[in-house]
Write a protein that holds these residues in place. Structure first.
Motif, short mmCIF file in Angstrom:
data_model
loop_
_atom_site.label_atom_id
_atom_site.label_comp_id
_atom_site.label_asym_id
_atom_site.label_seq_id
_atom_site.Cartn_x
_atom_site.Cartn_y
_atom_site.Cartn_z
N TRP A 11 90.97 -9.67 30.69
CA TRP A 11 90.34 -8.76 31.65
C TRP A 11 88.82 -8.76 31.56
CZ3 TRP A 11 87.51 -4.62 29.69
CH2 TRP A 11 87.69 -4.34 28.33
N LYS A 12 88.23 -8.37 32.68
CA LYS A 12 86.79 -8.15 32.76
C LYS A 12 86.60 -7.05 33.80
CE LYS A 12 82.35 -10.29 33.61
NZ LYS A 12 81.64 -11.49 33.99
N CYS A 13 86.62 -5.81 33.34
CA CYS A 13 86.52 -4.64 34.21
C CYS A 13 85.22 -3.91 33.88
CB CYS A 13 87.70 -3.70 34.02
SG CYS A 13 89.30 -4.47 34.28
N GLN A 14 84.18 -4.17 34.66
CA GLN A 14 82.88 -3.56 34.40
C GLN A 14 82.52 -2.57 35.50
OE1 GLN A 14 81.08 -7.69 33.49
NE2 GLN A 14 79.72 -6.19 32.52
N TYR A 15 81.88 -1.49 35.09
CA TYR A 15 81.53 -0.42 36.02
C TYR A 15 80.12 0.07 35.77
CZ TYR A 15 86.61 -0.29 36.34
OH TYR A 15 87.91 -0.64 36.51
N HIS A 16 79.47 0.52 36.84
CA HIS A 16 78.19 1.22 36.75
C HIS A 16 78.52 2.67 37.06
CE1 HIS A 16 74.22 2.41 38.86
NE2 HIS A 16 74.14 2.66 37.57
N ILE A 17 78.20 3.56 36.11
CA ILE A 17 78.55 4.98 36.24
C ILE A 17 77.28 5.81 36.11
CG2 ILE A 17 79.87 6.89 35.23
CD1 ILE A 17 81.82 4.73 34.15
N VAL A 18 77.15 6.82 36.98
CA VAL A 18 76.03 7.75 36.91
C VAL A 18 76.59 9.16 36.94
CG1 VAL A 18 73.87 8.52 38.00
CG2 VAL A 18 74.58 6.13 38.21
N PHE A 19 76.13 10.02 36.02
CA PHE A 19 76.54 11.42 36.04
C PHE A 19 75.35 12.30 35.64
CE2 PHE A 19 77.79 9.43 32.12
CZ PHE A 19 77.56 10.34 31.11
N ILE A 20 75.44 13.58 35.99
CA ILE A 20 74.29 14.48 35.85
C ILE A 20 74.68 15.78 35.14
CG2 ILE A 20 73.19 13.59 37.95
CD1 ILE A 20 74.14 16.15 39.40
N PRO A 21 73.70 16.43 34.51
CA PRO A 21 73.95 17.78 33.98
C PRO A 21 74.17 18.75 35.15
CG PRO A 21 71.95 16.87 33.02
CD PRO A 21 72.37 15.96 34.14
N LYS A 22 74.86 19.84 34.88
CA LYS A 22 75.12 20.85 35.91
C LYS A 22 73.81 21.29 36.55
CE LYS A 22 78.47 23.96 37.14
NZ LYS A 22 79.86 24.13 36.96
N TYR A 23 73.81 21.41 37.85
CA TYR A 23 72.65 21.80 38.65
C TYR A 23 71.48 20.82 38.50
CZ TYR A 23 75.40 26.04 38.36
OH TYR A 23 76.44 26.93 38.38
N VAL A 27 67.20 18.58 31.32
CA VAL A 27 67.35 18.97 29.91
C VAL A 27 67.54 17.78 28.97
CG1 VAL A 27 68.25 21.27 30.42
CG2 VAL A 27 69.84 19.34 30.23
N LEU A 28 67.63 16.56 29.51
CA LEU A 28 67.92 15.40 28.67
C LEU A 28 66.63 14.74 28.19
CD1 LEU A 28 70.84 13.92 30.81
CD2 LEU A 28 70.99 15.45 28.85
N TYR A 29 65.96 15.40 27.26
CA TYR A 29 64.72 14.85 26.69
C TYR A 29 64.67 15.23 25.21
CZ TYR A 29 63.14 19.64 27.45
OH TYR A 29 63.05 21.00 27.45
N GLY A 30 63.81 14.54 24.48
CA GLY A 30 63.62 14.82 23.06
C GLY A 30 64.88 14.62 22.24
N LYS A 31 65.19 15.57 21.38
CA LYS A 31 66.35 15.50 20.48
C LYS A 31 67.66 15.49 21.27
CE LYS A 31 68.34 15.74 16.37
NZ LYS A 31 69.07 14.52 16.09
N VAL A 32 67.70 16.22 22.37
CA VAL A 32 68.92 16.25 23.20
C VAL A 32 69.21 14.85 23.74
CG1 VAL A 32 69.98 17.20 25.29
CG2 VAL A 32 68.62 18.68 23.81
N ARG A 33 68.19 14.15 24.19
CA ARG A 33 68.37 12.78 24.71
C ARG A 33 68.93 11.88 23.62
NH1 ARG A 33 63.48 9.66 27.43
NH2 ARG A 33 64.25 10.79 29.23
N GLU A 34 68.36 11.95 22.42
CA GLU A 34 68.85 11.12 21.30
C GLU A 34 70.30 11.45 20.99
OE1 GLU A 34 66.27 11.61 17.92
OE2 GLU A 34 64.48 11.37 19.17
N CYS A 57 68.27 9.46 31.29
CA CYS A 57 67.06 9.93 31.96
C CYS A 57 67.00 11.45 31.84
CB CYS A 57 67.07 9.50 33.43
SG CYS A 57 67.23 7.71 33.63
N ILE A 58 65.91 12.04 32.25
CA ILE A 58 65.71 13.47 32.04
C ILE A 58 66.75 14.34 32.76
CG2 ILE A 58 64.08 13.88 33.91
CD1 ILE A 58 62.46 15.58 31.83
N ASP A 59 67.29 13.84 33.91
CA ASP A 59 68.27 14.64 34.64
C ASP A 59 69.52 13.86 35.06
OD1 ASP A 59 67.12 13.07 36.57
OD2 ASP A 59 66.80 14.69 38.01
N HIS A 60 69.75 12.69 34.48
CA HIS A 60 70.98 11.94 34.74
C HIS A 60 71.17 10.84 33.70
CE1 HIS A 60 67.91 9.60 36.88
NE2 HIS A 60 68.72 8.55 36.80
#
Length: 142
Positions: A11-23, A27-34, A57-60
């Motif tokens: 098999w070779k099943c590859q996907y590009h997925i994007v998801f975001i924090p609520k609203y 919030v995805l920066y600094g220690k949270v990002r790591e 990224c900072i919001d996704h």
């Protein structure tokens, strides 16, 4: 070919997925990002999902992943978002709202990644059908 295999499947099943924090909170920066990066990596290893590329990224979050065919994209995303929320709240309790337990928004974007076109697939199928017809006609000629 860089296909993977299970006991009876290549098999070779590859996907590009994007998801975001609520609203789409930024919030995805600094220690949270790591921590999000580390948590996603750990959870993917648990399910034998290979991360080909990714970006927090900072919001996704963007992921390019290879998901085994025995695991649906929907099941994987439910697992990833659910478990990562719990692990993230353990590390950062200040992110948790007392009214809303969800960290990630409900949906996500997914697209398949392939290195061949629809035309190439159609051509292959037609060639296989033609080859099968030739074999069938030669076996009845005996």
């Amino acid at each position: 070919m860089d296909n993977k295999s299970l006991s009876h499947t290549r098999w070779k099943c590859q996907y590009h997925i994007v998801f975001i924090p609520k609203y789409r909170k930024k919030v995805l920066y600094g220690k949270v990002r790591e921590d999000v990066r580390e948590i996603i990596s750990i959870l993917c290893k648990y399910k034998s999902v290979e991360i080909i590329a990714g970006a927090v990224c900072i919001d996704h979050v963007h992921l390019s992943v290879a998901i085994p065919p025995k695991l649906s994209v929907s099941d994987f995303m439910g697992y990833l978002k659910g478990k990562s929320t719990l692990m993230l709240y353990d590390r950062h309790p200040e992110l948790q709202s007392k009214w809303d337990k969800a960290f990630w928004a409900r949906g996500y974007y997914v697209e398949t990644i392939g290195n061949i076109t629809d035309a190439a697939v159609q051509k292959y199928i037609n060639e296989q059908a033609e080859e099968s017809r030739r074999e069938d006609s030669s076996s009845t000629a005996l």
